[in-house]
Enzyme design. Structure first.
Site, short mmCIF file in Angstrom:
data_model
loop_
_atom_site.label_atom_id
_atom_site.label_comp_id
_atom_site.label_asym_id
_atom_site.label_seq_id
_atom_site.Cartn_x
_atom_site.Cartn_y
_atom_site.Cartn_z
N ASP A 65 0.85 -1.19 0.00
CA ASP A 65 0.00 0.00 0.00
C ASP A 65 0.88 1.24 0.00
OD1 ASP A 65 -2.27 -1.53 0.01
OD2 ASP A 65 -2.59 -1.40 2.17
N GLU A 98 -13.30 -3.85 -1.66
CA GLU A 98 -13.07 -3.66 -0.23
C GLU A 98 -14.37 -3.99 0.48
OE1 GLU A 98 -11.86 0.39 -0.12
OE2 GLU A 98 -9.91 -0.01 -1.05
#
Length: 212
Positions: free
Chosen positions: A11, A130
């Site tokens: 990330d 997500e």
């Protein structure tokens, strides 16, 4: 474990590799290219770069990071975050990405999945989902790195994403992400049973035994 792919997810915020819990409380970990090369040396099958703030600020900033990694790492690279058009996808593929992952833009314009798949092939398109568990025992699709609610059901969206042309699904459990307490196996099983394309489980992995 012969059919299992070990995929390292990195990330990114700005130039930095970051990490948090439940996609929150993000802290700087280090240089993403150094970590990418370390994961490659340790035997990772693939890499995933996700720009955690690209959708929020309406830009994609991973081109240089991807170029550097692609010159030194010889496994498939997926890049996501801020991809809003076929041109955005093409730019990252030209920089060395093998696949692009789309989330926020696809929930607003599902035909973007089809457009990218027609241009570059379904094998290049990863639908990033997500997922956050709801009070009724289902999962809601979240966007903008878990910041925004969509009201969409995760299983339904996964099925639709496949119909629009996605070649893979990156399924992140927000509830498990960063906890190292194990994958949300119920979530993974539900989605996997409803689609015929590969599902990449993300969020909660803490030890090797979880692959069994």
């Amino acid at each position: 474990m012969s059919n299992v792919r070990l995929i390292a997810r990195l990330d990114i915020k700005g130039p930095n590799l970051i990490k948090g819990v439940h996609l929150e409380g993000l802290r700087v970990v280090g240089n993403p290219n150094e970590y990418a090369m370390a994961y490659y040396a340790q035997g990772a099958d693939e890499l995933i770069y996700m720009d955690t703030v690209a959708s929020l600020y309406g830009r994609n900033n991973l081109s240089e990071i991807v170029k550097t990694t692609a010159e030194n790492v010889f496994i498939p690279i997926t890049v996501g975050g801020g991809i809003r058009s076929v041109d955005d996808a093409e730019q990252l593929l030209r920089c060395g990405a093998d696949k692009v992952a789309i989330n926020t833009a696809a929930t607003k314009n599902p035909t973007l999945i089809s457009d990218i798949a027609r241009r570059f092939g379904s094998q290049c398109v990863v639908l990033s989902i997500e997922a956050k568990r709801t009070v009724n025992g289902r999962w809601e699709v979240m966007t903008d790195n878990g910041r925004e609610h969509t009201g969409m059901d995760v299983v339904d969206w996964a099925r639709n994403g496949e119909k629009f042309g996605a070649g893979e699904i990156l399924l992140t459990s927000i509830d498990q992400e960063g906890t190292r307490k194990g994958f949300d196996l119920e979530l993974v099983k539900q989605v996997s049973s409803m689609v015929s394309i590969p599902v990449i489980a993300s969020g909660g992995m803490g030890k090797l035994e979880e692959f069994n």
